[in-house]
Design a protein around this motif. Structure first.
Motif, mmCIF file in Angstrom:
data_model
loop_
_atom_site.group_PDB
_atom_site.id
_atom_site.type_symbol
_atom_site.label_atom_id
_atom_site.label_comp_id
_atom_site.label_asym_id
_atom_site.label_seq_id
_atom_site.Cartn_x
_atom_site.Cartn_y
_atom_site.Cartn_z
ATOM 1 N N ARG A 175 0.867 -1.174 0.000
ATOM 2 C CA ARG A 175 0.000 0.000 0.000
ATOM 3 C C ARG A 175 0.905 1.226 0.000
ATOM 4 O O ARG A 175 1.864 1.301 0.767
ATOM 5 C CB ARG A 175 -0.901 0.049 1.226
ATOM 6 C CG ARG A 175 -2.037 -0.950 1.250
ATOM 7 C CD ARG A 175 -2.939 -0.692 2.448
ATOM 8 N NE ARG A 175 -3.603 0.603 2.337
ATOM 9 C CZ ARG A 175 -4.215 1.228 3.363
ATOM 10 N NH1 ARG A 175 -4.205 0.692 4.572
ATOM 11 N NH2 ARG A 175 -4.802 2.395 3.186
ATOM 12 N N ASP A 176 0.594 2.187 -0.869
ATOM 13 C CA ASP A 176 1.373 3.417 -0.955
ATOM 14 C C ASP A 176 0.402 4.529 -1.317
ATOM 15 O O ASP A 176 -0.777 4.255 -1.588
ATOM 16 C CB ASP A 176 2.495 3.278 -1.991
ATOM 17 C CG ASP A 176 3.713 4.123 -1.675
ATOM 18 O OD1 ASP A 176 3.551 5.154 -0.986
ATOM 19 O OD2 ASP A 176 4.821 3.777 -2.131
ATOM 20 N N GLY A 177 0.850 5.774 -1.340
ATOM 21 C CA GLY A 177 -0.112 6.847 -1.501
ATOM 22 C C GLY A 177 0.331 7.988 -2.385
ATOM 23 O O GLY A 177 1.525 8.252 -2.561
ATOM 24 N N ILE B 35 -1.379 -0.933 -4.127
ATOM 25 C CA ILE B 35 -2.721 -0.419 -3.856
ATOM 26 C C ILE B 35 -2.522 1.060 -3.532
ATOM 27 O O ILE B 35 -1.940 1.407 -2.500
ATOM 28 C CB ILE B 35 -3.370 -1.141 -2.663
ATOM 29 C CG1 ILE B 35 -3.429 -2.652 -2.907
ATOM 30 C CG2 ILE B 35 -4.774 -0.577 -2.398
ATOM 31 C CD1 ILE B 35 -3.726 -3.456 -1.647
ATOM 32 N N TRP B 36 -2.996 1.948 -4.419
ATOM 33 C CA TRP B 36 -2.715 3.373 -4.290
ATOM 34 C C TRP B 36 -3.799 4.067 -3.462
ATOM 35 O O TRP B 36 -4.962 4.059 -3.830
ATOM 36 C CB TRP B 36 -2.630 4.042 -5.660
ATOM 37 C CG TRP B 36 -1.484 3.591 -6.506
ATOM 38 C CD1 TRP B 36 -1.524 2.837 -7.643
ATOM 39 C CD2 TRP B 36 -0.090 3.885 -6.275
ATOM 40 N NE1 TRP B 36 -0.260 2.645 -8.141
ATOM 41 C CE2 TRP B 36 0.644 3.269 -7.319
ATOM 42 C CE3 TRP B 36 0.598 4.605 -5.291
ATOM 43 C CZ2 TRP B 36 2.030 3.358 -7.405
ATOM 44 C CZ3 TRP B 36 1.979 4.689 -5.379
ATOM 45 C CH2 TRP B 36 2.687 4.078 -6.424
ATOM 46 N N ASP B 37 -3.400 4.682 -2.345
ATOM 47 C CA ASP B 37 -4.295 5.552 -1.581
ATOM 48 C C ASP B 37 -4.375 6.896 -2.297
ATOM 49 O O ASP B 37 -3.338 7.541 -2.533
ATOM 50 C CB ASP B 37 -3.755 5.782 -0.169
ATOM 51 C CG ASP B 37 -4.062 4.640 0.775
ATOM 52 O OD1 ASP B 37 -4.278 3.514 0.291
ATOM 53 O OD2 ASP B 37 -4.069 4.867 1.998
ATOM 54 N N LEU B 38 -5.576 7.330 -2.623
ATOM 55 C CA LEU B 38 -5.747 8.606 -3.317
ATOM 56 C C LEU B 38 -5.938 9.772 -2.357
ATOM 57 O O LEU B 38 -5.595 10.907 -2.691
ATOM 58 C CB LEU B 38 -6.942 8.520 -4.269
ATOM 59 C CG LEU B 38 -6.802 7.507 -5.404
ATOM 60 C CD1 LEU B 38 -8.078 7.475 -6.250
ATOM 61 C CD2 LEU B 38 -5.597 7.823 -6.278
ATOM 62 N N CYS B 39 -6.497 9.512 -1.188
ATOM 63 C CA CYS B 39 -6.700 10.579 -0.205
ATOM 64 C C CYS B 39 -6.521 9.984 1.179
ATOM 65 O O CYS B 39 -7.398 9.264 1.675
ATOM 66 C CB CYS B 39 -8.088 11.196 -0.352
ATOM 67 S SG CYS B 39 -8.398 12.594 0.751
ATOM 68 N N HIS B 40 -5.397 10.278 1.802
ATOM 69 C CA HIS B 40 -5.071 9.743 3.124
ATOM 70 C C HIS B 40 -5.085 10.895 4.130
ATOM 71 O O HIS B 40 -4.048 11.356 4.580
ATOM 72 C CB HIS B 40 -3.711 9.051 3.086
ATOM 73 C CG HIS B 40 -3.512 8.023 4.149
ATOM 74 N ND1 HIS B 40 -3.442 6.671 3.894
ATOM 75 C CD2 HIS B 40 -3.380 8.140 5.489
ATOM 76 C CE1 HIS B 40 -3.260 6.004 5.022
ATOM 77 N NE2 HIS B 40 -3.211 6.884 6.005
ATOM 78 N N TYR B 41 -6.268 11.405 4.376
ATOM 79 C CA TYR B 41 -6.564 12.464 5.360
ATOM 80 C C TYR B 41 -6.222 13.879 4.891
ATOM 81 O O TYR B 41 -6.539 14.836 5.598
ATOM 82 C CB TYR B 41 -5.848 12.237 6.691
ATOM 83 C CG TYR B 41 -6.035 10.910 7.346
ATOM 84 C CD1 TYR B 41 -7.276 10.289 7.390
ATOM 85 C CD2 TYR B 41 -4.956 10.266 7.965
ATOM 86 C CE1 TYR B 41 -7.436 9.062 8.017
ATOM 87 C CE2 TYR B 41 -5.102 9.047 8.586
ATOM 88 C CZ TYR B 41 -6.346 8.441 8.618
ATOM 89 O OH TYR B 41 -6.487 7.229 9.233
#
Length: 381
Positions: free
Chosen positions: A56-58, A91-97
């Motif tokens: 998982r990365d962002g 797995i791409w995080d698009l908005c992490h807070y």
């Protein structure tokens, strides 16, 4: 017995990529603070050596879109190209807070702009790679609504507005999924939130119904996404593709009281939590975050792996276990060294010390889970 098939490796690594603003107004950037933005290729290669081929990365939206519609991908392309070069599935995080400074999260424009950003990111990923992409549109909707909407812990510093923020984040997630599918119909989506267990205290008889209502709240965002609750938000079953479950040692507690220790009879076995979530939604599961600090790292991975193994034997479709954070990181509030990772902080050459205890346990669990390693790269939705 369930046979995982979605990801390149059953054991995965998650890079802490929070970009929220604290209560004092300071914006965090954990990809920069851990040096992962600088040493992405080295980090992916280091995990590959430990048998971890999925991570998982962002993306850092606030850096990419400082002005509406003007995308600067320079902070993201090195990550994307490093993953492609070394064969790491992300797995791409698009908005992490976090979100751009000129955008009001409470307004309809937030949903519309996030959808356009998601589509633009998906278009870039498609241009750079022909593999099936995985996205986590908005990380931890329920936790974000609690922390940022009800208790003012971090942005948007709301008080008593958690339900409103949860609705807004669900709308944004749905809009992003629709926008991405217009660009890339093959895309898969992981909807991540914490799994919890709450009981009324035995030594201080408490309201059982209140404790159960608090426990049931963990399902609200997932219920909204799939249309079980608040259907006016637009939820449909297809928006709940893969259910991402974040689970740590403090995810069980007494209502208004302390954490329930794993050795206590009141502690609920993790495999039971996994089975309940699958029974409720009928979707594949991913343990999207799990880990512990210090010398507890190996023991915690052993427990979670044993529980996941039981769940798999009973037919619960758990697709993987993600060590999170996979790098040591500076704490959100006080910047203390949080020793949680399989890998430590990087030196001047990008080398990171391997935590021997966790590495040994991971090696053991990979051997035990060899029969569950994926037989195919990606299963259809």
């Amino acid at each position: 017995m369930y046979q995982p098939s979605l990801f390149n490796s059953f054991f995965q690594g998650g890079f802490e990529c929070s970009t929220h603003r604290r209560g004092d107004g300071r914006r965090l950037d954990l990809l920069a603070a851990t040096g992962h933005d600088r040493w992405t290729a080295e980090d992916y290669a280091a995990l590959q050596r430990q048998g971890i081929g999925t991570v998982r990365d962002g993306l850092r939206w606030h850096l990419i879109e400082r002005r509406a519609g003007d995308y600067d991908w320079s902070s993201f392309l090195p990550q994307l190209r490093a993953a492609n070069a070394c064969g790491t599935q992300v797995i791409w995080d698009l908005c992490h807070y976090g979100w751009p400074d000129d955008l009001d999260i409470w307004r309809p424009g937030f949903v519309e702009r996030f959808a356009r950003f998601a589509a633009a990111a998906a278009r870039l990923v498609r241009e750079e790679s022909d593999t099936v992409p995985f996205y986590s549109p908005i990380n931890e909707i329920s936790f974000w609504a609690w922390a940022g909407g009800d208790h003012g812990y971090f942005n948007p510093l709301g008080l008593g507005r958690g339900a409103e923020l949860k609705h807004q984040l669900v709308r944004a997630s749905i809009a992003a999924i629709e926008a991405i599918r217009e660009v890339e119909p093959r895309a898969r989506f992981v909807q991540v939130d914490p799994a919890i267990h709450i009981r009324a205290s035995n030594d201080r008889p408490g309201p059982q119904r209140e404790a159960e209502n608090a426990r049931q709240a963990q399902f609200e965002a997932w219920d909204m996404l799939c249309g079980k609750a608040w259907p006016g938000l637009g939820g449909q079953p297809e928006y709940l593709d893969i259910v991402g479950i974040n689970y740590y040692s403090d995810n069980q507690w007494y209502l208004g009281g302390p954490t329930i220790e794993r050795s206590h009879p009141d502690y609920r076995a993790f495999q039971g939590i996994l089975a309940e979530i699958h029974q409720r939604y009928g979707r594949p599961l991913l343990v999207a975050e799990t880990g512990a600090e210090g010398d507890l790292r190996g023991d915690w991975l052993r427990y979670v792996s044993e529980q996941v193994g039981i769940a798999l034997q009973r037919g619960v479709p758990v697709e993987g276990i993600c060590l999170y954070p996979v790098l040591d990181y500076p704490g959100w509030d006080d910047e203390r060294h949080c020793p949680t990772g399989l890998l430590g902080f990087a030196d001047a050459e990008g080398r990171r010390e391997l935590h021997a205890g966790l590495a040994d346990e991971l090696r053991l669990q990979r051997t035990r889970f060899a029969a569950f390693e994926p037989r195919q790269r990606v299963a259809p939705a």
